[in-house]
Design a protein around this motif. Structure first.
Motif, PDB file in Angstrom:
ATOM      1  N   ALA A  62       0.834  -1.213   0.000  1.00  0.00           N
ATOM      2  CA  ALA A  62       0.000   0.000   0.000  1.00  0.00           C
ATOM      3  C   ALA A  62       0.866   1.259   0.000  1.00  0.00           C
ATOM      4  CB  ALA A  62      -0.902   0.002   1.229  1.00  0.00           C
ATOM      5  N   THR A  63       0.274   2.344  -0.471  1.00  0.00           N
ATOM      6  CA  THR A  63       0.870   3.665  -0.257  1.00  0.00           C
ATOM      7  C   THR A  63       0.203   4.221   0.983  1.00  0.00           C
ATOM      8  OG1 THR A  63       1.318   4.060  -2.584  1.00  0.00           O
ATOM      9  CG2 THR A  63       1.071   6.011  -1.193  1.00  0.00           C
TER      10      THR A  63
ATOM     11  N   VAL B 222      10.825   8.475  10.011  1.00  0.00           N
ATOM     12  CA  VAL B 222      10.141   7.176   9.986  1.00  0.00           C
ATOM     13  C   VAL B 222       9.852   6.757   8.539  1.00  0.00           C
ATOM     14  CG1 VAL B 222       7.835   6.259  10.447  1.00  0.00           C
ATOM     15  CG2 VAL B 222       9.167   7.192  12.307  1.00  0.00           C
ATOM     16  N   CYS B 223       9.434   7.702   7.720  1.00  0.00           N
ATOM     17  CA  CYS B 223       9.124   7.380   6.315  1.00  0.00           C
ATOM     18  C   CYS B 223      10.400   7.022   5.558  1.00  0.00           C
ATOM     19  CB  CYS B 223       8.406   8.548   5.638  1.00  0.00           C
ATOM     20  SG  CYS B 223       6.706   8.642   6.145  1.00  0.00           S
ATOM     21  N   ASP B 224      11.498   7.752   5.810  1.00  0.00           N
ATOM     22  CA  ASP B 224      12.772   7.406   5.162  1.00  0.00           C
ATOM     23  C   ASP B 224      13.143   5.973   5.496  1.00  0.00           C
ATOM     24  OD1 ASP B 224      12.963   9.836   4.054  1.00  0.00           O
ATOM     25  OD2 ASP B 224      14.495  10.633   5.426  1.00  0.00           O
TER      26      ASP B 224
ATOM     27  N   ASP C  66       4.381   7.734   2.807  1.00  0.00           N
ATOM     28  CA  ASP C  66       4.343   9.177   2.603  1.00  0.00           C
ATOM     29  C   ASP C  66       3.908   9.763   3.954  1.00  0.00           C
ATOM     30  OD1 ASP C  66       4.339  11.649   1.451  1.00  0.00           O
ATOM     31  OD2 ASP C  66       2.697  11.278   0.051  1.00  0.00           O
ATOM     32  N   TYR C  67       3.999  11.055   4.120  1.00  0.00           N
ATOM     33  CA  TYR C  67       3.549  11.599   5.405  1.00  0.00           C
ATOM     34  C   TYR C  67       2.920  12.969   5.228  1.00  0.00           C
ATOM     35  CZ  TYR C  67       7.744  14.561   5.388  1.00  0.00           C
ATOM     36  OH  TYR C  67       8.703  15.485   5.056  1.00  0.00           O
ATOM     37  N   PHE C  68       2.124  13.338   6.227  1.00  0.00           N
ATOM     38  CA  PHE C  68       1.572  14.683   6.282  1.00  0.00           C
ATOM     39  C   PHE C  68       1.492  15.061   7.754  1.00  0.00           C
ATOM     40  CE2 PHE C  68      -1.475  18.113   6.210  1.00  0.00           C
ATOM     41  CZ  PHE C  68      -1.160  18.792   5.038  1.00  0.00           C
TER      42      PHE C  68
ATOM     43  N   LEU D 222      -4.961  17.980   5.160  1.00  0.00           N
ATOM     44  CA  LEU D 222      -4.528  16.588   4.994  1.00  0.00           C
ATOM     45  C   LEU D 222      -5.313  15.904   3.868  1.00  0.00           C
ATOM     46  CD1 LEU D 222      -3.393  13.749   5.883  1.00  0.00           C
ATOM     47  CD2 LEU D 222      -5.219  13.711   7.600  1.00  0.00           C
ATOM     48  N   PHE D 223      -6.638  16.049   3.895  1.00  0.00           N
ATOM     49  CA  PHE D 223      -7.442  15.338   2.888  1.00  0.00           C
ATOM     50  C   PHE D 223      -7.302  15.976   1.506  1.00  0.00           C
ATOM     51  CE2 PHE D 223      -9.359  11.751   4.913  1.00  0.00           C
ATOM     52  CZ  PHE D 223      -9.121  12.016   6.256  1.00  0.00           C
ATOM     53  N   ALA D 224      -7.054  17.294   1.470  1.00  0.00           N
ATOM     54  CA  ALA D 224      -6.794  17.949   0.177  1.00  0.00           C
ATOM     55  C   ALA D 224      -5.483  17.415  -0.402  1.00  0.00           C
ATOM     56  CB  ALA D 224      -6.727  19.463   0.366  1.00  0.00           C
ATOM     57  N   PHE D 225      -4.475  17.259   0.467  1.00  0.00           N
ATOM     58  CA  PHE D 225      -3.172  16.726   0.051  1.00  0.00           C
ATOM     59  C   PHE D 225      -3.320  15.312  -0.520  1.00  0.00           C
ATOM     60  CE2 PHE D 225       0.233  13.835   1.488  1.00  0.00           C
ATOM     61  CZ  PHE D 225       1.342  14.345   0.827  1.00  0.00           C
ATOM     62  N   VAL D 226      -4.077  14.475   0.188  1.00  0.00           N
ATOM     63  CA  VAL D 226      -4.236  13.083  -0.269  1.00  0.00           C
ATOM     64  C   VAL D 226      -4.989  13.051  -1.605  1.00  0.00           C
ATOM     65  CG1 VAL D 226      -5.301  10.852   0.293  1.00  0.00           C
ATOM     66  CG2 VAL D 226      -4.059  12.113   2.052  1.00  0.00           C
ATOM     67  N   SER D 227      -6.034  13.857  -1.716  1.00  0.00           N
ATOM     68  CA  SER D 227      -6.803  13.898  -2.976  1.00  0.00           C
ATOM     69  C   SER D 227      -5.932  14.336  -4.132  1.00  0.00           C
ATOM     70  CB  SER D 227      -7.956  14.898  -2.878  1.00  0.00           C
ATOM     71  OG  SER D 227      -8.876  14.452  -1.970  1.00  0.00           O
TER      72      SER D 227
END
Ligand code: NAP
Length: 282
Positions: free
Chosen positions: A31-32, A46-48, A63-65, A78-83
């Motif tokens: 998954a992403t 953590v993501c690295d 990925d992270y936000f 957050l949800f705008a970024f994911v979209s």
């Protein structure tokens, strides 16, 4: 190929603790995952580490936000970024949550409100923001409750109040979103093994029986392996189960407590290591 391959997931409270374990398994299954927490530096590190993890043949992406889920502005971003970046959402795990030890009488209204804000209102906020995206993907909405979502406990402060609310909220969401094809699941785990188990509540529980500081707050219950719990959640999610209780024998206590609160309290007391405490969950 894993069910989670190429799926897009958000896990809140994912830079440490159980959220990180769950996010790690999702990434390993292809998954992403957008990991969410407040500390951006920690998220990046953590993501690295997850993205350079060679312990997988079927690897996704971390990925992270950085967002505080108690902030409507942050959650909207957050949800705008994911979209915009990922174009869809298949899974939201509302995992960020806070626990405490203490007597209700001595818990300040501010501390009570703080816990309601993170454990309940943030779940409402993130769920509302996710619904339009999950409707399109017919995806999954998972709320991390606790054994304390079903069986009231002693000396865990406002925690049981908020986790019962999460159970009620999840039930409502399940009923309302079924016709949209969105799968909604409540997870009720007992205490989860962690490196600071046993010392986490030292400051808060100084005046309470020593057992209250232990995982489970005095109930004789084995802590759960976080990796096994995460695997069980992903399997239950894939099967679109409504609820996951771990350990599953806790369902017997829930049933007894539903039939008779007095019997339920008696069972809790019997499995508690102190006469002064009867508790379950976190
Ligand atoms: N641990 C247990 O034994 C246990 C048992 C049953 C149920 N649960 C439930 O499982 C979930 C995870 O528990 P845990 O013990 O693993 O939690 P934890 O270790 O206390 O969670 C820490 C994570 O949550 C993030 N976080 C905290 N406040 C946040 C906020 N306002 N906005 C965004 N992120 C926030 C932290 O990062 P930042 O500080 O950088 O924001 C960090 O990533 C909770 O819902 C808990 O109630 C836990």
């Amino acid at each position: 190929m894993s069910y989670w391959n190429d799926k897009i997931a958000i896990v809140t409270g994912a830079s440490s603790g159980f959220g990180l374990v769950l996010a790690t398994q999702l990434v390993r299954q292809g998954a992403t995952v957008v990991l969410v927490a407040r500390d951006e530096d920690k998220l990046e590190a953590v993501c690295d580490s997850l993205n350079s993890d060679s312990d997988s043949s079927n690897k996704g992406t971390a990925d992270y936000f950085a967002a505080d889920v108690t902030s409507t502005e942050d959650v909207t971003k957050l949800f705008a970024f994911v979209s915009e970046k990922h174009g869809r959402l298949d899974l939201l795990v509302n995992n960020a949550g806070l626990s405490a030890r203490g007597r209700i009488e001595e818990t300040s209204l501010d501390d009570f409100a703080k816990m309601i804000e993170l454990n309940v209102m943030a779940v409402v906020r993130c769920s509302q923001a996710a619904i339009p995206l999950l409707r399109k993907s017919k995806g999954h909405l998972v709320n991390i409750g606790s054994l304390a979502s079903k069986s009231a406990s002693k000396f865990i402060g406002p925690y049981a109040t908020t986790k019962f609310a999460v159970a009620g909220l999840t039930h409502q969401l399940r009923l309302e979103l079924a016709e949209d094809g969105i799968h909604v699941m409540l997870v009720c785990p007992g205490p989860i093994t962690r490196s600071d188990s046993g010392s986490r509540y030292n400051d808060q529980a100084a005046e309470l029986p020593a057992e209250i500081r232990k995982p489970g707050a005095g109930v004789k219950i084995k802590t759960l392996c976080p990796e096994k719990l995460a695997a069980d959640i992903l399997t239950a999610c894939e099967k679109r189960k409504s609820e996951l209780v771990r350990p599953s024998k806790a369902k017997i206590l829930f049933a007894i407590a539903q039939l008779s609160p007095a019997w339920g309290d008696w069972v809790l007391k019997k499995f508690s290591s102190s006469k002064n405490c009867q508790s379950s969950g976190h």
